[in-house]
Design a protein around this motif. Structure first.
Motif, PDB file in Angstrom:
ATOM      1  N   GLN A 175      95.452  24.587  40.107  1.00  0.00           N
ATOM      2  CA  GLN A 175      94.641  25.478  40.837  1.00  0.00           C
ATOM      3  C   GLN A 175      93.168  25.959  40.028  1.00  0.00           C
ATOM      4  OE1 GLN A 175      95.773  29.268  42.584  1.00  0.00           O
ATOM      5  NE2 GLN A 175      94.798  28.358  44.497  1.00  0.00           N
ATOM      6  N   ALA A 176      93.427  26.047  38.722  1.00  0.00           N
ATOM      7  CA  ALA A 176      92.134  26.136  37.687  1.00  0.00           C
ATOM      8  C   ALA A 176      91.336  24.979  37.741  1.00  0.00           C
ATOM      9  CB  ALA A 176      92.689  26.659  36.438  1.00  0.00           C
ATOM     10  N   ARG A 177      91.854  24.025  37.510  1.00  0.00           N
ATOM     11  CA  ARG A 177      90.873  22.456  37.796  1.00  0.00           C
ATOM     12  C   ARG A 177      90.353  22.499  39.031  1.00  0.00           C
ATOM     13  NH1 ARG A 177      94.763  17.867  35.445  1.00  0.00           N
ATOM     14  NH2 ARG A 177      94.724  18.414  33.308  1.00  0.00           N
ATOM     15  N   GLN A 178      90.910  22.830  40.306  1.00  0.00           N
ATOM     16  CA  GLN A 178      90.114  22.817  41.661  1.00  0.00           C
ATOM     17  C   GLN A 178      89.220  23.806  41.545  1.00  0.00           C
ATOM     18  OE1 GLN A 178      93.617  23.886  44.108  1.00  0.00           O
ATOM     19  NE2 GLN A 178      93.659  21.622  44.872  1.00  0.00           N
ATOM     20  N   ILE A 179      89.185  25.134  40.947  1.00  0.00           N
ATOM     21  CA  ILE A 179      88.250  26.073  41.033  1.00  0.00           C
ATOM     22  C   ILE A 179      87.080  25.556  40.230  1.00  0.00           C
ATOM     23  CG2 ILE A 179      87.967  28.327  40.245  1.00  0.00           C
ATOM     24  CD1 ILE A 179      90.835  29.150  41.454  1.00  0.00           C
ATOM     25  N   ALA A 180      87.600  25.141  38.781  1.00  0.00           N
ATOM     26  CA  ALA A 180      86.456  24.765  37.717  1.00  0.00           C
ATOM     27  C   ALA A 180      85.718  23.412  38.400  1.00  0.00           C
ATOM     28  CB  ALA A 180      87.184  24.266  36.522  1.00  0.00           C
ATOM     29  N   GLY A 181      86.307  22.912  39.333  1.00  0.00           N
ATOM     30  CA  GLY A 181      85.692  21.729  39.891  1.00  0.00           C
ATOM     31  C   GLY A 181      84.819  22.024  41.134  1.00  0.00           C
ATOM     32  N   GLY A 182      84.761  23.223  41.417  1.00  0.00           N
ATOM     33  CA  GLY A 182      83.957  23.699  42.638  1.00  0.00           C
ATOM     34  C   GLY A 182      84.498  23.307  44.156  1.00  0.00           C
ATOM     35  N   LYS A 183      85.966  23.095  44.143  1.00  0.00           N
ATOM     36  CA  LYS A 183      86.584  22.894  45.302  1.00  0.00           C
ATOM     37  C   LYS A 183      86.754  24.122  46.215  1.00  0.00           C
ATOM     38  CE  LYS A 183      90.623  20.754  47.514  1.00  0.00           C
ATOM     39  NZ  LYS A 183      92.050  21.207  47.921  1.00  0.00           N
ATOM     40  N   ARG A 184      86.208  23.799  47.544  1.00  0.00           N
ATOM     41  CA  ARG A 184      86.446  24.972  48.372  1.00  0.00           C
ATOM     42  C   ARG A 184      87.951  25.105  48.632  1.00  0.00           C
ATOM     43  NH1 ARG A 184      86.539  24.821  53.893  1.00  0.00           N
ATOM     44  NH2 ARG A 184      86.429  26.960  54.987  1.00  0.00           N
ATOM     45  N   LEU A 185      88.741  26.198  48.332  1.00  0.00           N
ATOM     46  CA  LEU A 185      90.225  26.096  48.460  1.00  0.00           C
ATOM     47  C   LEU A 185      90.492  26.209  49.920  1.00  0.00           C
ATOM     48  CD1 LEU A 185      91.393  28.515  45.620  1.00  0.00           C
ATOM     49  CD2 LEU A 185      90.793  26.095  45.708  1.00  0.00           C
ATOM     50  N   ASP A 186      91.372  25.439  50.386  1.00  0.00           N
ATOM     51  CA  ASP A 186      91.648  25.206  51.769  1.00  0.00           C
ATOM     52  C   ASP A 186      92.873  26.005  51.983  1.00  0.00           C
ATOM     53  OD1 ASP A 186      94.060  23.852  51.066  1.00  0.00           O
ATOM     54  OD2 ASP A 186      92.934  21.875  50.786  1.00  0.00           O
ATOM     55  N   ARG A 187      93.183  26.075  53.273  1.00  0.00           N
ATOM     56  CA  ARG A 187      94.673  26.626  53.942  1.00  0.00           C
ATOM     57  C   ARG A 187      95.800  26.687  52.816  1.00  0.00           C
ATOM     58  NH1 ARG A 187      98.797  26.783  57.182  1.00  0.00           N
ATOM     59  NH2 ARG A 187      98.321  24.282  57.585  1.00  0.00           N
ATOM     60  N   LEU A 188      96.126  25.374  52.465  1.00  0.00           N
ATOM     61  CA  LEU A 188      97.266  25.268  51.592  1.00  0.00           C
ATOM     62  C   LEU A 188      97.132  25.681  50.237  1.00  0.00           C
ATOM     63  CD1 LEU A 188      98.584  21.858  53.225  1.00  0.00           C
ATOM     64  CD2 LEU A 188      99.718  23.904  53.189  1.00  0.00           C
ATOM     65  N   ASP A 189      95.847  25.408  49.890  1.00  0.00           N
ATOM     66  CA  ASP A 189      95.504  25.696  48.297  1.00  0.00           C
ATOM     67  C   ASP A 189      95.496  27.343  48.138  1.00  0.00           C
ATOM     68  OD1 ASP A 189      94.711  23.276  47.665  1.00  0.00           O
ATOM     69  OD2 ASP A 189      92.564  23.787  48.123  1.00  0.00           O
TER      70      ASP A 189
END
Length: 182
Positions: free
Chosen positions: A113-127
């Motif tokens: 999750q930290a990588r997703q946030i650092a990569g700028g991913k918009r967190l989806d319903r499952l995230d």
């Protein structure tokens, strides 16, 4: 041939599957666990019929970011749905197609999750699910083993992880993916 693989994502890859993907991942629209399961499986069934089966029939290799195992991890372990129901429905959606090789990237959920946030991913319903949900999913993946299943260290730097993944793919299908020369 294998050197020109068909690359797909799940859910997605067809018009119907992309519509299901949008419904599944939209954080503004909660779904019950069974509705979620069947949307994933409707997307998979359409992808199998429209893309995967024809590609395999033409002798092509299909590379997917996820398949039936993800449904077991998320809907069975994560959501707690009845394993017999999930496996039967999953089997029906896959229409008899199984993965020859499954690469599981072992990674603590917090790091993912930290990588997703650092990569700028918009967190989806499952995230956005709870830490407990993500721990159940990860624990399920960690326990999976058997023919054609390979666990890779998801903490490796991306270039090293890619090298390890390709070595597993080449080992599983040396005729389709010969080692690079030179």
């Amino acid at each position: 041939g294998g050197t020109d693989p068909v690359v797909i994502r799940e859910p997605g890859g067809t018009r119907a599957s992309e519509i299901a993907r949008q419904a599944l991942l939209d954080p503004e629209h909660p779904l019950g666990p069974v509705a979620e399961l069947f949307l994933f499986l409707a997307a998979r069934a359409d992808l199998v019929q429209t893309v995967i089966r024809p590609a395999l029939g033409a002798g092509r290799v299909v590379l997917s970011d996820r398949f039936a195992l993800s449904t077991e991890a998320y809907q069975m372990a994560g959501r707690g749905l009845n394993p017999a129901m999930v496996r039967a429905a999953n089997h029906a959606a896959a229409q008899g197609i199984t993965a020859d090789l499954t690469l599981i990237l072992d990674l603590p959920p917090e790091l993912g999750q930290a990588r997703q946030i650092a990569g700028g991913k918009r967190l989806d319903r499952l995230d956005r699910e709870s830490a407990d949900f993500h721990r159940r999913v990860v624990d399920y993946y960690l326990a999976v083993n058997g023919d054609g299943v390979r666990h890779l260290d998801g903490r490796l730097p991306p270039d090293q992880l890619l090298q390890v993944a390709w070595s597993e793919v080449r080992a599983a299908a040396p005729d389709a993916f010969p080692a690079a020369v030179g």
